[in-house]
Design a protein around this motif. Structure first.
Motif, PDB file in Angstrom:
ATOM      1  N   GLY A  27     -83.552  -9.466  -0.584  1.00  0.00           N
ATOM      2  CA  GLY A  27     -82.830  -8.501  -1.399  1.00  0.00           C
ATOM      3  C   GLY A  27     -81.338  -8.528  -1.096  1.00  0.00           C
ATOM      4  O   GLY A  27     -80.916  -9.016  -0.056  1.00  0.00           O
ATOM      5  N   THR A  28     -80.525  -7.986  -2.010  1.00  0.00           N
ATOM      6  CA  THR A  28     -79.077  -8.010  -1.821  1.00  0.00           C
ATOM      7  C   THR A  28     -78.564  -6.785  -1.078  1.00  0.00           C
ATOM      8  O   THR A  28     -77.410  -6.746  -0.682  1.00  0.00           O
ATOM      9  N   THR A  29     -79.409  -5.774  -0.897  1.00  0.00           N
ATOM     10  CA  THR A  29     -78.928  -4.535  -0.288  1.00  0.00           C
ATOM     11  C   THR A  29     -79.569  -4.242   1.061  1.00  0.00           C
ATOM     12  O   THR A  29     -79.153  -3.328   1.740  1.00  0.00           O
ATOM     13  N   SER A  30     -80.588  -4.989   1.458  1.00  0.00           N
ATOM     14  CA  SER A  30     -81.269  -4.670   2.712  1.00  0.00           C
ATOM     15  C   SER A  30     -81.933  -5.918   3.257  1.00  0.00           C
ATOM     16  O   SER A  30     -81.452  -7.032   3.053  1.00  0.00           O
ATOM     17  N   GLU A  31     -83.045  -5.731   3.969  1.00  0.00           N
ATOM     18  CA  GLU A  31     -83.734  -6.883   4.536  1.00  0.00           C
ATOM     19  C   GLU A  31     -84.391  -7.707   3.430  1.00  0.00           C
ATOM     20  O   GLU A  31     -84.600  -7.230   2.320  1.00  0.00           O
ATOM     21  N   PRO A  32     -84.719  -8.986   3.710  1.00  0.00           N
ATOM     22  CA  PRO A  32     -85.350  -9.838   2.680  1.00  0.00           C
ATOM     23  C   PRO A  32     -86.623  -9.197   2.138  1.00  0.00           C
ATOM     24  O   PRO A  32     -87.351  -8.514   2.844  1.00  0.00           O
ATOM     25  N   LYS A  33     -86.898  -9.453   0.848  1.00  0.00           N
ATOM     26  CA  LYS A  33     -88.051  -8.838   0.207  1.00  0.00           C
ATOM     27  C   LYS A  33     -89.371  -9.336   0.779  1.00  0.00           C
ATOM     28  O   LYS A  33     -90.347  -8.601   0.834  1.00  0.00           O
ATOM     29  N   GLY A  34     -89.432 -10.612   1.158  1.00  0.00           N
ATOM     30  CA  GLY A  34     -90.686 -11.170   1.647  1.00  0.00           C
ATOM     31  C   GLY A  34     -91.707 -11.336   0.542  1.00  0.00           C
ATOM     32  O   GLY A  34     -92.891 -10.991   0.698  1.00  0.00           O
ATOM     33  N   VAL A  35     -91.278 -11.865  -0.611  1.00  0.00           N
ATOM     34  CA  VAL A  35     -92.177 -12.064  -1.743  1.00  0.00           C
ATOM     35  C   VAL A  35     -93.133 -13.220  -1.452  1.00  0.00           C
ATOM     36  O   VAL A  35     -92.704 -14.307  -1.054  1.00  0.00           O
ATOM     37  N   VAL A  36     -94.430 -12.985  -1.634  1.00  0.00           N
ATOM     38  CA  VAL A  36     -95.451 -14.008  -1.380  1.00  0.00           C
ATOM     39  C   VAL A  36     -95.908 -14.604  -2.714  1.00  0.00           C
ATOM     40  O   VAL A  36     -96.423 -13.894  -3.577  1.00  0.00           O
TER      41      VAL A  36
ATOM     42  N   GLY B 181     -97.883 -15.819 -12.679  1.00  0.00           N
ATOM     43  CA  GLY B 181     -96.588 -16.052 -12.041  1.00  0.00           C
ATOM     44  C   GLY B 181     -96.091 -14.888 -11.207  1.00  0.00           C
ATOM     45  O   GLY B 181     -95.133 -15.043 -10.440  1.00  0.00           O
ATOM     46  N   ILE B 182     -96.713 -13.728 -11.344  1.00  0.00           N
ATOM     47  CA  ILE B 182     -96.290 -12.554 -10.569  1.00  0.00           C
ATOM     48  C   ILE B 182     -96.732 -12.727  -9.119  1.00  0.00           C
ATOM     49  O   ILE B 182     -97.804 -13.238  -8.833  1.00  0.00           O
ATOM     50  N   MET B 183     -95.912 -12.274  -8.212  1.00  0.00           N
ATOM     51  CA  MET B 183     -96.178 -12.419  -6.782  1.00  0.00           C
ATOM     52  C   MET B 183     -97.536 -11.840  -6.390  1.00  0.00           C
ATOM     53  O   MET B 183     -98.089 -10.957  -7.061  1.00  0.00           O
ATOM     54  N   MET B 184     -98.045 -12.305  -5.240  1.00  0.00           N
ATOM     55  CA  MET B 184     -99.266 -11.731  -4.683  1.00  0.00           C
ATOM     56  C   MET B 184     -98.984 -10.405  -3.995  1.00  0.00           C
ATOM     57  O   MET B 184     -99.866  -9.573  -3.830  1.00  0.00           O
ATOM     58  N   GLY B 185     -97.738 -10.207  -3.583  1.00  0.00           N
ATOM     59  CA  GLY B 185     -97.344  -8.974  -2.915  1.00  0.00           C
ATOM     60  C   GLY B 185     -96.171  -9.221  -2.006  1.00  0.00           C
ATOM     61  O   GLY B 185     -95.638 -10.338  -1.924  1.00  0.00           O
ATOM     62  N   TYR B 186     -95.731  -8.171  -1.302  1.00  0.00           N
ATOM     63  CA  TYR B 186     -94.668  -8.290  -0.306  1.00  0.00           C
ATOM     64  C   TYR B 186     -95.300  -8.555   1.058  1.00  0.00           C
ATOM     65  O   TYR B 186     -96.276  -7.912   1.436  1.00  0.00           O
ATOM     66  N   PHE B 187     -94.742  -9.483   1.785  1.00  0.00           N
ATOM     67  CA  PHE B 187     -95.310  -9.934   3.050  1.00  0.00           C
ATOM     68  C   PHE B 187     -95.433  -8.782   4.056  1.00  0.00           C
ATOM     69  O   PHE B 187     -94.446  -8.143   4.424  1.00  0.00           O
ATOM     70  N   LYS B 188     -96.672  -8.497   4.451  1.00  0.00           N
ATOM     71  CA  LYS B 188     -96.970  -7.471   5.459  1.00  0.00           C
ATOM     72  C   LYS B 188     -96.348  -6.112   5.115  1.00  0.00           C
ATOM     73  O   LYS B 188     -95.886  -5.380   5.997  1.00  0.00           O
TER      74      LYS B 188
END
Length: 393
Positions: free
Chosen positions: A1-10, A210-217
């Motif tokens: 993300g541009t405002t905080s920690e990485p999104k962690g998109v899986v 194509g949509i992500m499986m979720g955010y990592f952990k």
């Protein structure tokens, strides 16, 4: 993300594969393309074209920096056919020095195909860039959708329209790519689709492989991002973008949900105000955010950077005088008065991310220091009441 920690998109392999195929098909990319990398490869895997170029037997032309001279020279040197970029790159191309520019129309038999996205492109900017020998296709997507999920598919009958109207149509986000199972604009309170009237706003939602499986952990963030029709675990992904559906079924973003300005109960689309500002002949960049207002709660505040003087003899002088009052008067002529920015601040350059997106969260912090009274404009620190150059620092 541009405002905080990485999104962690899986991602899933299936989703990445299908998204790549859908963009090759949607962009009608032929065999052996020559692709100029004006888009970072770390931005959604280069919108899947790290894989797509290999699938089409293409040539990758890489750049160390996205500079106008390098863009022009490489297009001609390597006979570039395709490139992707955020709209900010259009400004880099358009604002090039005369010594850096090359007449692409003169050097090529066909236009260079550009796929643009990452931020809503103003129609005026699309019109300008296409006049130089580029053909623009507008896409919309986000990291969670493995890159572009919508493409503004062009209709042949639109070719008969004036260039200005064509640019306005092309600025819309469009229809879903082939491998997206569903795209809609919903009222999330009622779970119903908004009318296809081009006016009623709702949140853009997506579903498909194509949509992500979720955010990592991060199960909490993942559960908030998806919803179902009966409070069950749903497969609709909430984009956080506010948009409308036009009668022809094409979607258009009006704003990010967090960027909508609510002034006296009226919803103001910052994108709509920005699009008008971009049509001003001296405006190079524009961003509109909310600032405090004692009566209306919030009101629009515009941050603007201006085009430099083209006269080399005046290159050492300050930017031509364009005043806050002139910009506000221009907006008043073209917008409902409640949408007109109450403050206009001029900057040498608006703050951006590494991918060229304007960092509105920084501008929102600055705008919180501005206050509007009924008779004048001031900051909490009693900064000069007239508009002035604001540094990024």
């Amino acid at each position: 993300g541009t405002t905080s920690e990485p999104k962690g998109v899986v991602y899933s392999h299936r989703g990445a594969y299908l998204s790549t195929l859908s963009l090759i098909l949607g962009w009608e990319m032929g065999s052996e393309p020559v692709y100029l990398w004006t888009l970072p490869m770390f931005h959604c895997n280069g919108w899947t074209f790290t894989w797509g170029l290999a699938a089409r037997g293409g040539t990758n032309v890489c750049l160390r920096t996205t500079a106008a001279r390098d863009i022009y020279s490489n297009i001609v040197l390597h006979n570039v056919t395709h490139m992707c970029c955020a709209p900010i790159v259009f400004n880099i191309i358009l604002e090039a020095k005369q010594s850096e520019k090359i007449d692409i129309k003169l050097k090529r038999n066909s236009p260079v195909e550009i796929l643009t996205g990452g931020a809503p492109p103003p129609a005026s900017l699309l019109e300008q860039i296409e006049s130089l020998g580029f053909h623009v296709t507008h896409a919309y997507g986000l990291t969670e959708a493995t890159g572009p999920a919508l493409v503004c598919e062009w209709q042949k009958e639109w070719n008969m329209l004036p260039k200005k109207e064509q640019a306005q149509l092309k600025a819309r986000q469009g229809v879903s790519v082939l491998t997206m199972a569903g795209v809609d604009v919903k009222n999330l309170d009622t779970m119903e689709s908004v009318p296809k009237d081009g006016r009623t706003m709702g949140e853009i939602v997506l579903k498909g492989s194509g949509i992500m499986m979720g955010y990592f952990k991060d199960h909490e963030a993942t559960s908030k991002a998806f919803f179902g029709s009966n409070n069950s675990k749903g497969d609709w992904f909430r984009t956080g973008d506010v948009g409308v559906i036009h009668p022809d079924g094409y979607l258009e973003i009006k704003d990010r949900s967090k960027d909508v300005i609510i002034s006296g109960g009226e919803n103001i689309s910052s994108v709509e105000v920005e699009s008008l500002l971009y049509r001003h002949p001296r405006v190079l960049e524009a961003a509109v955010v909310a600032m405090p207002h004692p009566r209306w709660g919030e009101s629009p505040c515009a941050f603007v950077s201006l085009r430099k003087n083209n006269n080399n003899n005046n290159s050492s002088k300050k930017i031509d005088h364009v005043t806050e009052a002139e910009i506000i008067a221009y907006c008043r002529k073209n917008l409902p008065h409640f949408m007109v920015p109450k403050v206009v601040k001029f900057m040498e350059e608006l703050p951006k991310t590494s991918t060229g997106k304007i960092q509105k969260f920084e501008l929102r912090v600055m705008a919180k220091a501005f206050m509007v009274s009924e008779n004048n404009v001031q900051t909490k620190n009693n900064i000069n009441k007239k508009s002035s150059q604001v540094s990024q620092n």
